[in-house]
Design an enzyme around this catalytic site. Sequence first.
Site, short mmCIF file in Angstrom:
data_model
loop_
_atom_site.label_atom_id
_atom_site.label_comp_id
_atom_site.label_asym_id
_atom_site.label_seq_id
_atom_site.Cartn_x
_atom_site.Cartn_y
_atom_site.Cartn_z
N LYS A 1 38.34 28.93 42.81
CA LYS A 1 37.13 29.76 42.73
C LYS A 1 37.34 30.96 41.81
CE LYS A 1 35.05 33.25 45.80
NZ LYS A 1 35.93 34.38 45.45
N ASN A 2 38.44 31.67 42.05
CA ASN A 2 38.64 32.91 41.30
C ASN A 2 39.04 32.68 39.85
OD1 ASN A 2 37.89 34.25 43.56
ND2 ASN A 2 39.93 35.00 44.10
N ARG B 1 30.40 39.36 43.65
CA ARG B 1 31.19 40.39 42.98
C ARG B 1 31.49 40.01 41.52
NH1 ARG B 1 33.19 45.60 42.92
NH2 ARG B 1 35.23 45.61 41.98
N ARG C 1 34.36 48.65 46.90
CA ARG C 1 34.71 47.82 45.73
C ARG C 1 34.13 48.49 44.48
NH1 ARG C 1 34.66 41.50 47.27
NH2 ARG C 1 36.34 41.44 45.77
N PRO C 2 34.75 49.61 44.07
CA PRO C 2 34.22 50.33 42.91
C PRO C 2 34.45 49.57 41.60
CG PRO C 2 36.28 51.32 43.64
CD PRO C 2 35.97 50.21 44.60
N ILE C 3 33.76 50.01 40.52
CA ILE C 3 33.97 49.37 39.22
C ILE C 3 34.36 50.41 38.17
CG2 ILE C 3 32.55 47.30 39.57
CD1 ILE C 3 30.26 48.80 38.11
N ASP C 4 34.89 51.54 38.64
CA ASP C 4 35.24 52.62 37.70
C ASP C 4 36.26 52.18 36.65
OD1 ASP C 4 36.85 52.47 40.11
OD2 ASP C 4 37.94 54.22 39.39
N LEU C 5 37.23 51.37 37.04
CA LEU C 5 38.26 50.93 36.08
C LEU C 5 37.66 50.03 35.02
CD1 LEU C 5 41.12 50.15 38.64
CD2 LEU C 5 40.99 52.13 37.12
N ASP D 1 43.92 37.95 49.94
CA ASP D 1 43.04 36.87 50.39
C ASP D 1 43.70 35.98 51.46
OD1 ASP D 1 41.09 37.76 48.71
OD2 ASP D 1 41.21 36.11 47.28
N ILE E 1 45.27 46.46 49.88
CA ILE E 1 44.32 46.31 48.76
C ILE E 1 42.88 46.68 49.16
CG2 ILE E 1 43.47 44.78 46.91
CD1 ILE E 1 46.49 44.97 46.77
C1 UD1 Z 1 39.67 39.76 42.91
C2 UD1 Z 1 39.35 38.49 43.64
C3 UD1 Z 1 39.49 38.70 45.14
C4 UD1 Z 1 40.87 39.25 45.47
C5 UD1 Z 1 41.16 40.48 44.62
C6 UD1 Z 1 42.58 41.02 44.79
C7 UD1 Z 1 37.71 37.34 42.25
C8 UD1 Z 1 36.29 36.89 42.13
N1 UD1 Z 1 37.99 38.09 43.35
O1 UD1 Z 1 38.70 40.72 43.31
O2 UD1 Z 1 39.32 37.45 45.78
O3 UD1 Z 1 40.87 39.62 46.83
O4 UD1 Z 1 40.98 40.18 43.22
O5 UD1 Z 1 43.52 40.06 44.47
O6 UD1 Z 1 38.55 37.03 41.43
N2 UD1 Z 1 39.47 48.92 42.31
C9 UD1 Z 1 39.11 50.20 41.93
N3 UD1 Z 1 38.33 50.35 40.82
C10 UD1 Z 1 37.91 49.29 40.08
C11 UD1 Z 1 38.28 47.99 40.48
C12 UD1 Z 1 39.07 47.83 41.61
O7 UD1 Z 1 39.48 51.18 42.58
O8 UD1 Z 1 37.21 49.51 39.08
C13 UD1 Z 1 40.30 48.71 43.54
C14 UD1 Z 1 39.51 48.00 44.65
O9 UD1 Z 1 38.76 48.90 45.42
C15 UD1 Z 1 40.61 47.36 45.45
C16 UD1 Z 1 41.65 47.01 44.38
O10 UD1 Z 1 41.35 47.82 43.25
O11 UD1 Z 1 41.18 48.28 46.34
C17 UD1 Z 1 41.67 45.53 43.99
O12 UD1 Z 1 40.49 45.17 43.36
P1 UD1 Z 1 40.44 44.08 42.23
O13 UD1 Z 1 41.80 43.59 41.87
O14 UD1 Z 1 39.55 44.58 41.15
O15 UD1 Z 1 39.72 42.90 42.98
P2 UD1 Z 1 38.50 42.06 42.50
O16 UD1 Z 1 38.61 41.77 41.04
O17 UD1 Z 1 37.24 42.67 43.04
#
Ligand code: UD1
Length: 434
Positions: free
Chosen positions: A29-30, A99, A128-132, A312, A334
């Site tokens: 899936k991912n 997401r 689940r922020p998107i700042d990064l 996961d 995480i």
């Molecule tokens: C992806 C996977 C998800 C898995 C996760 C961690 C997909 C569709 N989803 O999710 O199944 O659980 O990786 O392996 O591939 N964060 C920030 N700012 C950001 C982005 C992330 O602070 O801009 C933080 C999140 O809050 C979280 C951590 O980083 O605490 C991990 O997030 P991330 O690795 O981005 O996970 P996803 O890509 O959402």
Amino acid sequence: MAQEEGRLDYLEIEGGRPLSGQVCIQGSKNAALPILSAAILHGGRSVLHHCPRIRDVEEMVKILKELGCRTGWEGETLWVDASSLDSFVISKKHAEKMRCSITLLGSLLGRLGQACISYPGGCVIGERPIDLHLEGLRQLGVSFRSGEEQLEARCKKLIGTRVTLGFPSVGATENLILAAVLARGNTWILGAAQEPEILELCGFLTAMGAKISGAGSPTIRITGVEKLHDAEYTIASDRIVAGTYLMAAAACGGEAVLLKAPVKHIQGMFPVLRQMGVELFREPGVLVVRGPERCRSVPQIHTAPYPGFPTDMQSPLMAALCRAQGVSRLTETIFEARFKIVEELRAMGAQIQVEEHTAVITGTTELAGCCVKARELRGGAALCIAAASAQGVTRICGCEYIFRGYENIIRDLKKLGIVIKYHQPGIEGLGVPS
Ligand code: UD1
């Protein structure tokens, strides 16, 4: 309970039997989701073999169609023709369901130089922020205008640069790779995520003609190219689905044969499984797993970015540890809201205390079947594991979460010897969700 949600379907599992059987692992899936985002970077055809036919992929297909692409299934193969892409707007009704819709930001910017997207949804497992994602894209030359519900992104030309991620976010790494493929010059992503799904995305992009090195390491270099071409790619097997069935063996005992198991991507879990008393045998193209009657506890474990123990897999592991001999401590690092199943497992007789981000699980000899509710994808799969290891019958509602990521968990668990039925209102017996 199911009525609260306005849905009346549920899974019914009669537990207490050891596993016996074999199952073929579906596509990841991912990996599939960002690869589908990547498909729109090229105004042509992409052919994806071993693509999982799950709800999240169906949602992504709806988004691609909304953007003007044509798509079609031939068995396990999904093709996408993005030559007719004529929109950069992703509506709220689609974005909020998933997401991974956010990764279309990078590919729409690469293809059209603009994107308009509602804030993404997905499983509720914490902030689940998107700042990064946004900060990295800004450094490549993107400007943003954010409304209450929508985010508008624009760029004249994406220009390669060095982007350092403060945390190895999987989604942010994917978005930056997707934006950089057609950018001018070189882009370096420092502190990149190393998950196998990043390798998969880069494998597909490379098949399309992208120039990428270092995928799977913390430093990825992307050299922008003028254009991409048609590509065909076989998606790797899903490491979390494989991991779920390994945990089922740990919880129930017995023997299971996993065909097409992504051994390289899951071997990081093997020491934990062996600690639990699970035996693993590798044969070409096959992984055989043998679980003990009652597994051993894992005194201390924490989730971490790859190659650490995957977040996961945290709930499936917790479900397996409920009947372990001894006390286990499981720390989530995480996502902060990923202990949603604790309450449900307790209802089944599990002894679990939560201390901040750590769950302390005191193994009990028996779990007892009852009515429980899935609240997110992996937690839902974990409840299936607990139910299969419990005495009596468990009803699990909230199945729609499970179907987001498991192509046909009913078929798979039946093949592993688990007695499971799917009940839909008005339908006698047991269907398999399409
Ligand atoms: C992806 C996977 C998800 C898995 C996760 C961690 C997909 C569709 N989803 O999710 O199944 O659980 O990786 O392996 O591939 N964060 C920030 N700012 C950001 C982005 C992330 O602070 O801009 C933080 C999140 O809050 C979280 C951590 O980083 O605490 C991990 O997030 P991330 O690795 O981005 O996970 P996803 O890509 O959402």
